[in-house]
Design a protein around this motif. Structure first.
Motif, mmCIF file in Angstrom:
data_model
loop_
_atom_site.group_PDB
_atom_site.id
_atom_site.type_symbol
_atom_site.label_atom_id
_atom_site.label_comp_id
_atom_site.label_asym_id
_atom_site.label_seq_id
_atom_site.Cartn_x
_atom_site.Cartn_y
_atom_site.Cartn_z
ATOM 1 N N LEU A 1 0.821 -1.221 0.000
ATOM 2 C CA LEU A 1 0.000 0.000 0.000
ATOM 3 C C LEU A 1 0.851 1.266 0.000
ATOM 4 O O LEU A 1 0.449 2.300 0.535
ATOM 5 C CB LEU A 1 -0.951 0.006 1.201
ATOM 6 N N SER A 2 2.030 1.188 -0.603
ATOM 7 C CA SER A 2 2.914 2.353 -0.633
ATOM 8 C C SER A 2 3.939 2.182 -1.748
ATOM 9 O O SER A 2 4.125 1.097 -2.283
ATOM 10 C CB SER A 2 3.646 2.525 0.706
ATOM 11 N N GLN A 3 4.595 3.288 -2.075
ATOM 12 C CA GLN A 3 5.759 3.230 -2.954
ATOM 13 C C GLN A 3 6.965 2.974 -2.044
ATOM 14 O O GLN A 3 7.677 3.885 -1.626
ATOM 15 C CB GLN A 3 5.919 4.547 -3.721
ATOM 16 N N GLY A 4 7.172 1.678 -1.715
ATOM 17 C CA GLY A 4 8.034 1.321 -0.602
ATOM 18 C C GLY A 4 9.476 1.753 -0.726
ATOM 19 O O GLY A 4 10.078 2.215 0.257
ATOM 20 N N MET A 5 10.080 1.604 -1.899
ATOM 21 C CA MET A 5 11.491 1.946 -2.036
ATOM 22 C C MET A 5 11.721 3.441 -1.830
ATOM 23 O O MET A 5 12.648 3.848 -1.110
ATOM 24 C CB MET A 5 12.004 1.523 -3.413
ATOM 25 N N GLY B 1 11.142 11.305 7.073
ATOM 26 C CA GLY B 1 9.883 10.557 7.053
ATOM 27 C C GLY B 1 8.725 11.310 6.439
ATOM 28 O O GLY B 1 7.562 11.003 6.729
ATOM 29 N N ARG B 2 9.019 12.274 5.572
ATOM 30 C CA ARG B 2 7.931 12.998 4.891
ATOM 31 C C ARG B 2 7.505 12.174 3.668
ATOM 32 O O ARG B 2 8.179 12.184 2.639
ATOM 33 C CB ARG B 2 8.412 14.399 4.491
ATOM 34 N N HIS B 3 6.400 11.488 3.774
ATOM 35 C CA HIS B 3 6.001 10.452 2.808
ATOM 36 C C HIS B 3 5.113 10.995 1.697
ATOM 37 O O HIS B 3 4.096 10.382 1.354
ATOM 38 C CB HIS B 3 5.281 9.319 3.536
ATOM 39 N N TYR B 4 5.485 12.121 1.118
ATOM 40 C CA TYR B 4 4.683 12.693 0.045
ATOM 41 C C TYR B 4 4.726 11.809 -1.198
ATOM 42 O O TYR B 4 5.789 11.386 -1.642
ATOM 43 C CB TYR B 4 5.157 14.115 -0.296
ATOM 44 N N SER B 5 3.575 11.510 -1.741
ATOM 45 C CA SER B 5 3.390 10.760 -2.996
ATOM 46 C C SER B 5 3.815 9.300 -2.887
ATOM 47 O O SER B 5 3.810 8.588 -3.886
ATOM 48 C CB SER B 5 4.138 11.428 -4.161
ATOM 49 N N THR B 6 4.200 8.846 -1.698
ATOM 50 C CA THR B 6 4.523 7.435 -1.495
ATOM 51 C C THR B 6 3.501 6.770 -0.578
ATOM 52 O O THR B 6 3.123 5.630 -0.774
ATOM 53 C CB THR B 6 5.919 7.256 -0.884
ATOM 54 N N LEU C 1 1.263 9.365 1.562
ATOM 55 C CA LEU C 1 0.319 10.471 1.427
ATOM 56 C C LEU C 1 0.158 10.811 -0.054
ATOM 57 O O LEU C 1 1.129 11.065 -0.752
ATOM 58 C CB LEU C 1 0.835 11.697 2.184
ATOM 59 N N GLY C 2 -1.073 10.782 -0.541
ATOM 60 C CA GLY C 2 -1.311 11.075 -1.953
ATOM 61 C C GLY C 2 -1.103 9.896 -2.867
ATOM 62 O O GLY C 2 -1.070 10.045 -4.092
ATOM 63 N N TYR C 3 -0.943 8.704 -2.283
ATOM 64 C CA TYR C 3 -0.801 7.496 -3.089
ATOM 65 C C TYR C 3 -1.800 6.464 -2.589
ATOM 66 O O TYR C 3 -2.081 6.365 -1.390
ATOM 67 C CB TYR C 3 0.613 6.917 -2.978
#
Length: 241
Positions: A147-151, A162-167, A169-171
Motif C-alpha cells: 500500500l505504498s511506494q516502498g522503495m 519521514g515525509r512520505h509525500y506521494s509514497t 500520502l497522496g498514493y
C-alpha cells in the motif's frame, strides 16, 4: 580474446576459490536472509519468496519488476533445475515486469512463469493483463502489496525526515484481486505465509494466468542497503546490528 586467454592459462597456476566460497557459506549461515525483515504484521517477504519458489515447478521462469520486492527476490529466490530469473537489475524502471512476462511466455510457451511485482509497478503496465489473458499463458502474478511506494518511502525515511509525500500520502493502490477478476483471471488474496500453499492450489486449478495478492506491512524495508556517500563495504544496517 577469451578463447586465446583460456589457451594461455595453466590450470596448475590458476588460483582456487575454495577459501572465498567457504567465506560466503559462513556469512550465509550467520546472516540469514530471513532475519533481514521482522514485520510488525503480515508475512516476511524473504520467506514468502522462498516458499513460493519451493512450490513452483523446477523449470519455472521467475521475473521481478522494480522496487523493494526486486531486492527481496534477488536475496531469497533459489534457482534450481531449469529455472531462470529475469530482472532488469538497476537498468529498468517500474513496469518492467508484466511486459517481460509476456516476452518470457512468447519465447518459452511451455514453461510456467512466476512474476513478483509491487503494487506501484503493477499499475504502470497493468493493461498487459489483457495480453497474458489473450495468450492464455501459464503465468502466476504475485503482487506484493504494501500500500505504498516502498522503495522511495524508505529513502524518505532515511534522508527526508519521514515525509512520505506521494509514497503514502497522496498514493493509493486498488484491490488487485478485483482488478484480476475484471480481466478474467483467477485471483485470491493472502496475508500470511501459512496461506500460500492453499492459495496456490486454489488458483492453479484455473488454466491461464492467475494473480496472488499478498498484503504486506507498509513499514518493511529492503536491507542491507548502501547509504548515500558510504563505501560498498559499509552497508546499512551495520553488521554488528
Amino acid at each position: 580474446f577469451l578463447r586465446e586467454m583460456n589457451a594461455q592459462l595453466d590450470p596448475q597456476k590458476v588460483a582456487r576459490f575454495d577459501t572465498w566460497i567457504k567465506s560466503i557459506a559462513d556469512a550465509r549461515s550467520r546472516w540469514s536472509d530471513l532475519k533481514e525483515n521482522q514485520p510488525d504484521f503480515g508475512p516476511n517477504p524473504n520467506e514468502l519468496v522462498g516458499r513460493i519458489a519451493g512450490l513452483s515447478p523446477p523449470d519455472c521462469v521467475f521475473l521481478s519488476d522494480v522496487g523493494q520486492h526486486q531486492m527481496w527476490v534477488a536475496q531469497s529466490l533459489p534457482i534450481r533445475g531449469e529455472s531462470r530469473f529475469l530482472t532488469s537489475g538497476g537498468l529498468g524502471a517500474m513496469g518492467f515486469g508484466l511486459p517481460a512476462a509476456v516476452g518470457a511466455v512468447l519465447e518459452s510457451p511451455d514453461q510456467p512463469a512466476c512474476l513478483f511485482v509491487g503494487d506501484g509497478g503493477m499499475q504502470v503496465n497493468i493493461q498487459e493483463l489483457e495480453t497474458l489473458k489473450m495468450l492464455g499463458s501459464n503465468v502466476l502474478i504475485v503482487v506484493l502489496n504494501n500500500l505504498s511506494q516502498g522503495m522511495v518511502r524508505q529513502f524518505q525515511d532515511s534522508y527526508y525526515g519521514g515525509r512520505h509525500y506521494s509514497t503514502v500520502l497522496g498514493y493509493s493502490s486498488p484491490n488487485f484481486e478485483s482488478i484480476a477478476y475484471a480481466y478474467g483471471l483467477k485471483a485470491t488474496t493472502i496475508a500470511s505465509v501459512e496461506e500460500i500453499e492453499g492459495a496456490l492450489v486454489e488458483i492453479s486449478a484455473f488454466s491461464g494466468p492467475a494473480l496472488l495478492q499478498v498484503m504486506l506491512s507498509p513499514n518493511l524495508n529492503a536491507f542491507p542497503k548502501l547509504e548515500h556517500g558510504a563505501n560498498l563495504d559499509s552497508m546499512s544496517p551495520p553488521i554488528d546490528e
